[in-house]
Enzyme design. Structure first.
Site, PDB file in Angstrom:
ATOM      1  N   GLN A  99       0.851  -1.199   0.000  1.00 58.33           N
ATOM      2  CA  GLN A  99       0.000   0.000   0.000  1.00 58.33           C
ATOM      3  C   GLN A  99       0.879   1.238   0.000  1.00 58.33           C
ATOM      4  O   GLN A  99       0.387   2.352  -0.043  1.00 58.33           O
ATOM      5  CB  GLN A  99      -0.877   0.016   1.256  1.00 58.33           C
ATOM      6  CG  GLN A  99      -1.786  -1.180   1.366  1.00 58.33           C
ATOM      7  CD  GLN A  99      -2.425  -1.259   2.747  1.00 58.33           C
ATOM      8  OE1 GLN A  99      -3.440  -0.628   2.999  1.00 58.33           O
ATOM      9  NE2 GLN A  99      -1.818  -2.002   3.631  1.00 58.33           N
ATOM     10  N   ASN A 100       2.191   1.022   0.109  1.00 56.48           N
ATOM     11  CA  ASN A 100       3.101   2.168   0.215  1.00 56.48           C
ATOM     12  C   ASN A 100       3.370   2.795  -1.141  1.00 56.48           C
ATOM     13  O   ASN A 100       3.393   2.116  -2.160  1.00 56.48           O
ATOM     14  CB  ASN A 100       4.420   1.738   0.857  1.00 56.48           C
ATOM     15  CG  ASN A 100       4.218   1.303   2.283  1.00 56.48           C
ATOM     16  OD1 ASN A 100       3.162   1.554   2.855  1.00 56.48           O
ATOM     17  ND2 ASN A 100       5.207   0.653   2.853  1.00 56.48           N
ATOM     18  N   VAL A 101       3.612   4.085  -1.096  1.00 51.86           N
ATOM     19  CA  VAL A 101       3.878   4.830  -2.327  1.00 51.86           C
ATOM     20  C   VAL A 101       5.341   5.300  -2.352  1.00 51.86           C
ATOM     21  O   VAL A 101       5.744   6.028  -3.248  1.00 51.86           O
ATOM     22  CB  VAL A 101       2.926   6.055  -2.435  1.00 51.86           C
ATOM     23  CG1 VAL A 101       1.475   5.603  -2.544  1.00 51.86           C
ATOM     24  CG2 VAL A 101       3.091   7.017  -1.256  1.00 51.86           C
ATOM     25  N   ASP A 102       6.127   4.875  -1.348  1.00 54.15           N
ATOM     26  CA  ASP A 102       7.458   5.466  -1.145  1.00 54.15           C
ATOM     27  C   ASP A 102       8.563   4.904  -2.029  1.00 54.15           C
ATOM     28  O   ASP A 102       9.650   5.475  -2.110  1.00 54.15           O
ATOM     29  CB  ASP A 102       7.861   5.359   0.336  1.00 54.15           C
ATOM     30  CG  ASP A 102       7.838   3.936   0.877  1.00 54.15           C
ATOM     31  OD1 ASP A 102       8.118   2.991   0.120  1.00 54.15           O
ATOM     32  OD2 ASP A 102       7.536   3.773   2.081  1.00 54.15           O
ATOM     33  N   HIS A 117      -1.495   1.436  -4.297  1.00 55.62           N
ATOM     34  CA  HIS A 117      -1.826   2.864  -4.153  1.00 55.62           C
ATOM     35  C   HIS A 117      -0.906   3.781  -4.959  1.00 55.62           C
ATOM     36  O   HIS A 117      -0.833   4.973  -4.679  1.00 55.62           O
ATOM     37  CB  HIS A 117      -1.832   3.242  -2.664  1.00 55.62           C
ATOM     38  CG  HIS A 117      -2.899   2.524  -1.891  1.00 55.62           C
ATOM     39  ND1 HIS A 117      -2.877   2.353  -0.537  1.00 55.62           N
ATOM     40  CD2 HIS A 117      -4.038   1.907  -2.319  1.00 55.62           C
ATOM     41  CE1 HIS A 117      -3.953   1.665  -0.150  1.00 55.62           C
ATOM     42  NE2 HIS A 117      -4.669   1.383  -1.218  1.00 55.62           N
ATOM     43  N   CYS A 128      -4.399  15.336 -20.131  1.00 55.04           N
ATOM     44  CA  CYS A 128      -4.170  14.392 -21.237  1.00 55.04           C
ATOM     45  C   CYS A 128      -3.959  12.969 -20.740  1.00 55.04           C
ATOM     46  O   CYS A 128      -3.912  12.026 -21.535  1.00 55.04           O
ATOM     47  CB  CYS A 128      -2.981  14.833 -22.098  1.00 55.04           C
ATOM     48  SG  CYS A 128      -1.386  14.611 -21.304  1.00 55.04           S
ATOM     49  N   GLY A 185       2.862  -4.338   8.993  1.00 57.70           N
ATOM     50  CA  GLY A 185       2.815  -2.884   9.219  1.00 57.70           C
ATOM     51  C   GLY A 185       1.654  -2.174   8.557  1.00 57.70           C
ATOM     52  O   GLY A 185       1.823  -1.086   8.018  1.00 57.70           O
ATOM     53  N   THR A 186       0.485  -2.797   8.609  1.00 57.78           N
ATOM     54  CA  THR A 186      -0.688  -2.091   8.082  1.00 57.78           C
ATOM     55  C   THR A 186      -1.782  -2.086   9.141  1.00 57.78           C
ATOM     56  O   THR A 186      -1.991  -3.084   9.829  1.00 57.78           O
ATOM     57  CB  THR A 186      -1.204  -2.691   6.755  1.00 57.78           C
ATOM     58  OG1 THR A 186      -2.422  -2.029   6.397  1.00 57.78           O
ATOM     59  CG2 THR A 186      -1.437  -4.181   6.822  1.00 57.78           C
ATOM     60  N   GLU A 213       1.385  -3.097  17.031  1.00 58.70           N
ATOM     61  CA  GLU A 213       0.204  -3.163  17.901  1.00 58.70           C
ATOM     62  C   GLU A 213      -0.865  -4.059  17.288  1.00 58.70           C
ATOM     63  O   GLU A 213      -0.756  -4.452  16.119  1.00 58.70           O
ATOM     64  CB  GLU A 213      -0.351  -1.755  18.165  1.00 58.70           C
ATOM     65  CG  GLU A 213      -0.717  -1.026  16.907  1.00 58.70           C
ATOM     66  CD  GLU A 213      -1.116   0.429  17.153  1.00 58.70           C
ATOM     67  OE1 GLU A 213      -0.500   1.084  18.006  1.00 58.70           O
ATOM     68  OE2 GLU A 213      -2.040   0.884  16.457  1.00 58.70           O
TER      69      GLU A 213
HETATM   70  P1  NAD Z   1      -1.359   3.234   8.529  1.00 55.66           P
HETATM   71  O1  NAD Z   1      -0.624   4.488   8.798  1.00 55.66           O
HETATM   72  O2  NAD Z   1      -2.832   3.240   8.604  1.00 55.66           O
HETATM   73  O3  NAD Z   1      -0.894   2.125   9.598  1.00 55.66           O
HETATM   74  C1  NAD Z   1       0.439   1.863   9.900  1.00 55.66           C
HETATM   75  C2  NAD Z   1       0.509   0.575  10.681  1.00 55.66           C
HETATM   76  O4  NAD Z   1       1.867   0.256  10.883  1.00 55.66           O
HETATM   77  C3  NAD Z   1      -0.138   0.655  12.070  1.00 55.66           C
HETATM   78  O5  NAD Z   1      -0.961  -0.482  12.264  1.00 55.66           O
HETATM   79  C4  NAD Z   1       1.054   0.634  13.027  1.00 55.66           C
HETATM   80  O6  NAD Z   1       0.747  -0.014  14.234  1.00 55.66           O
HETATM   81  C5  NAD Z   1       2.058  -0.156  12.218  1.00 55.66           C
HETATM   82  N1  NAD Z   1       3.471   0.106  12.517  1.00 55.66           N
HETATM   83  C6  NAD Z   1       4.046   1.283  12.858  1.00 55.66           C
HETATM   84  N2  NAD Z   1       5.371   1.128  12.989  1.00 55.66           N
HETATM   85  C7  NAD Z   1       5.641  -0.176  12.726  1.00 55.66           C
HETATM   86  C8  NAD Z   1       6.828  -0.946  12.681  1.00 55.66           C
HETATM   87  N3  NAD Z   1       8.027  -0.410  12.949  1.00 55.66           N
HETATM   88  N4  NAD Z   1       6.737  -2.259  12.380  1.00 55.66           N
HETATM   89  C9  NAD Z   1       5.519  -2.829  12.119  1.00 55.66           C
HETATM   90  N5  NAD Z   1       4.369  -2.155  12.139  1.00 55.66           N
HETATM   91  C10 NAD Z   1       4.431  -0.839  12.434  1.00 55.66           C
HETATM   92  O7  NAD Z   1      -0.845   2.696   7.156  1.00 55.66           O
HETATM   93  P2  NAD Z   1      -1.470   1.704   6.085  1.00 55.66           P
HETATM   94  O8  NAD Z   1      -2.174   0.589   6.778  1.00 55.66           O
HETATM   95  O9  NAD Z   1      -0.398   1.416   5.128  1.00 55.66           O
HETATM   96  O10 NAD Z   1      -2.632   2.498   5.325  1.00 55.66           O
HETATM   97  C11 NAD Z   1      -2.732   3.841   5.120  1.00 55.66           C
HETATM   98  C12 NAD Z   1      -2.431   4.409   3.756  1.00 55.66           C
HETATM   99  O11 NAD Z   1      -1.326   5.202   3.984  1.00 55.66           O
HETATM  100  C13 NAD Z   1      -2.033   3.524   2.637  1.00 55.66           C
HETATM  101  O12 NAD Z   1      -2.913   3.749   1.610  1.00 55.66           O
HETATM  102  C14 NAD Z   1      -0.649   4.027   2.180  1.00 55.66           C
HETATM  103  O13 NAD Z   1      -0.674   4.279   0.790  1.00 55.66           O
HETATM  104  C15 NAD Z   1      -0.497   5.326   2.853  1.00 55.66           C
HETATM  105  N6  NAD Z   1       0.832   5.679   3.395  1.00 55.66           N
HETATM  106  C16 NAD Z   1       1.983   5.275   2.780  1.00 55.66           C
HETATM  107  C17 NAD Z   1       3.192   5.615   3.317  1.00 55.66           C
HETATM  108  C18 NAD Z   1       4.441   5.148   2.625  1.00 55.66           C
HETATM  109  O14 NAD Z   1       4.427   4.979   1.421  1.00 55.66           O
HETATM  110  N7  NAD Z   1       5.517   4.929   3.362  1.00 55.66           N
HETATM  111  C19 NAD Z   1       3.268   6.347   4.483  1.00 55.66           C
HETATM  112  C20 NAD Z   1       2.081   6.755   5.101  1.00 55.66           C
HETATM  113  C21 NAD Z   1       0.869   6.396   4.537  1.00 55.66           C
END
Ligand code: NAD
Length: 238
Positions: A99-102, A117, A128, A185-186, A213
């Site tokens: 789900q990450n965009v990084d 995402h 365009c 980590g979601t 958590e």
């Molecule tokens: P979220 O922010 O909703 O949840 C993050 C989850 O990661 C939480 O459950 C938290 O407890 C857990 N977490 C935090 N630190 C951790 C670690 N060190 N190890 C393991 N788990 C850890 O993020 P999500 O569920 O990915 O969804 C939210 C949306 O946010 C997605 O659509 C995503 O595209 C976007 N997003 C992306 C980035 C990125 O690309 N890095 C950053 C922020 C948000």
């Protein structure tokens, strides 16, 4: 269920899917949306990452993306990303869904990543429809424009938007075949990505969750490992 048990499942599996979220990049210094540091100038992500916010104030939304791009540009993949690269190499069938965009999975060396995402390092023209990579940090002019003169937007999926065509179907197909499904980590509250977790469970995969958590899916995971992904994943995938 113990980490040793999850490691054995992984070692025995020929087919593995991993779903990652912002938590896997937290130890690289990129704030999650729902954790500490997720706010920008008192705006919540849910108020900026929407087509409505962009229509209302494209410059404000771009300022936020510019800030996020600056943070991400300084970040490096961590041992959690590296462990998933080892898993990809070791398994005959492996699919990484993020789900990450990084772009940190790409930087770590993952060969194929289903980016549900999108990608913060890509742009798309609202006029365009063309899309292109742009890694400039900071962007020289906000909001950026396309060569055709149209307003450019970040190449990401906003809340309420459809995922890239066919990608969810490809992820679902991989999940149905998976023997082990890793959820890393979601917070598992963003749909449809989160629906892959119950699908994995229904399809017979062993579901292993790694998070600092408990989440809504900790109860249905076969094994829920609490701790940072950068520490747990290298233990699971030595
Ligand atoms: P979220 O922010 O909703 O949840 C993050 C989850 O990661 C939480 O459950 C938290 O407890 C857990 N977490 C935090 N630190 C951790 C670690 N060190 N190890 C393991 N788990 C850890 O993020 P999500 O569920 O990915 O969804 C939210 C949306 O946010 C997605 O659509 C995503 O595209 C976007 N997003 C992306 C980035 C990125 O690309 N890095 C950053 C922020 C948000």
């Amino acid at each position: 269920m113990s980490l040793e048990q999850a490691r054995e499942w992984l070692q025995a599996a020929g087919s593995v899917v991993a779903l990652t979220g912002a938590g896997i990049s937290a130890e690289s210094g990129i704030p999650t949306f729902r954790g500490d540091g997720g706010l920008w100038q008192n705006y919540r992500a849910e108020d900026l990452a929407t087509p409505q916010a962009f229509a209302r104030d494209p410059r404000l939304v771009w300022e936020w993306y510019n800030w996020r791009r600056e943070i991400i540009a300084q970040a490096k993949p961590n041992p959690g990303h590296a462990a998933l690269v080892r898993l990809e190499i070791a398994k005959p069938r492996f699919t990484l869904v993020t789900q990450n965009v990084d772009g940190l999975h790409d930087l770590a060396g993952s060969g194929r990543v289903l980016k549900l995402h999108g990608d913060i390092w890509r742009m798309r023209c609202t006029q365009c429809g063309s899309n292109w990579p742009d890694r400039r940090v900071p962007l020289p002019k906000l909001p950026p424009h396309c060569a055709c003169g149209g307003l450019a937007r970040p190449g990401v999926v906003w809340f309420g938007e459809a995922l890239p065509e066919g990608m969810m179907q490809e992820a679902e197909h991989a999940v149905r075949e998976a023997e082990v499904f890793l959820v890393v980590g979601t917070s598992a509250v963003v749909y449809p990505a989160a629906s892959l977790i119950p699908l994995a469970r229904q399809s017979g995969a062993r579901v292993v969750e790694i998070n600092v958590e408990a989440t809504p899916y900790s109860e249905i995971a076969h094994c829920s490992l609490q701790g940072p992904a950068g520490e747990i994943l290298p233990q699971l995938i030595p």
